[in-house]
Design an enzyme around this catalytic site. Sequence first.
Site, short mmCIF file in Angstrom:
data_model
loop_
_atom_site.label_atom_id
_atom_site.label_comp_id
_atom_site.label_asym_id
_atom_site.label_seq_id
_atom_site.Cartn_x
_atom_site.Cartn_y
_atom_site.Cartn_z
N HIS A 156 -13.37 -3.49 0.26
CA HIS A 156 -13.49 -5.11 0.57
C HIS A 156 -14.75 -5.66 0.32
O HIS A 156 -15.31 -6.45 1.14
CB HIS A 156 -13.05 -5.14 1.90
N ASP A 198 -11.33 1.92 1.41
CA ASP A 198 -11.30 0.46 1.07
C ASP A 198 -12.65 -0.36 0.85
O ASP A 198 -13.44 -0.64 2.09
CB ASP A 198 -10.51 -0.42 1.94
N ASP A 254 -8.01 -2.00 -2.84
CA ASP A 254 -8.56 -3.04 -1.66
C ASP A 254 -10.13 -3.20 -2.17
O ASP A 254 -11.09 -3.09 -1.24
CB ASP A 254 -8.43 -2.85 -0.25
N ASN A 274 -3.00 -3.72 -1.63
CA ASN A 274 -2.21 -4.80 -1.33
C ASN A 274 -3.13 -6.02 -1.69
O ASN A 274 -2.60 -6.93 -1.97
CB ASN A 274 -1.48 -4.68 -0.03
N HIS A 275 -4.37 -5.90 -1.40
CA HIS A 275 -5.31 -7.12 -1.79
C HIS A 275 -5.32 -7.72 -3.09
O HIS A 275 -5.49 -8.85 -3.12
CB HIS A 275 -6.83 -7.23 -0.84
MN MN Z 1 -4.86 -2.63 2.40
#
Ligand code: MN
Length: 286
Positions: A25, A23, A52, A78-79
């Site tokens: 981010h 992820d 993500d 999900n982000h």
């Molecule tokens: Mn996630």
Amino acid sequence: MNNPSLIRKLPNNAAGKDYVVGDLHGCFDLLEQLLAHVCFDTNADRLFSVGDLIDRGPDSLRCLRLLTEPWFYAVQGNHELMMLDFLTPYLSTGKLKNLEDISETGFLEYGGDWIAAYFQPEHECMSDEFNNGLAMILELPRFLVVGTGNARFHVVHAELVKSDYRHSGQTVWLDSDIDRWVDGEDIDINTLERFFWGRKLMRSEGYPAVQQGLSTTFCGHTVANIPRQVLSHLCIDTGAFLTLNNHYAKAGEYGLTLFDVQEASWLRASYGSSNVIMGTAISMPC
Ligand SMILES: [Mn+2]
């Protein structure tokens, strides 16, 4: 829900190597450091992302721009899903009066507040470069099937757990099930939900590392300080964003993981340390 864009199938990479990154981010600079370390060849190698890409870290939009690269492949996390939910009115009308009025989704509070920098209230819309990133998120598949035979692997954000696992005696979906999805069979809505949000496997104990009949399935979403393997799922979210702030993690304990698929080994970079850490090899299911 039958939608061919949910799943994408890709061939083996005969020309170079395959890597999977956890992820992101927004931690683009950590990825740059890792790709330099492995001498990533953009003409031959491929990089897969477990999703993500955005939120929490310093440069979400730079991570989204990776989606323009021919060597980069990602699934929705999900982000990304939260951002699409948050911007649903904007996506349908093309107009955005302010960011506050539509914040009930929680997106801004969970790290999405970076989008405010690209909001143009005078035009009631987002900037062009943001809109380009948004358009690419809309195109992302939720599941990737890569290669065939012993070289086959999958990429999903969270997990591949069956919605009826409590009654069926079988916890995860198998390659044969996935092949039917690729051929057009519906994926039930509960399974799709778990693609984005599930934490059953990474929060349970007692499962074997390998599930017979399921190829290695790279995922992220649930943070731990090392990659771990549960029922052929290989979770490589090692908390890149946590190392932005020494309040949360000491340098080197967490970081961004880059997994070398062919070598079955991993590297990790973090903000608190200039060293790249190399992990021990992981045995992969055949
Ligand atoms: Mn996630």
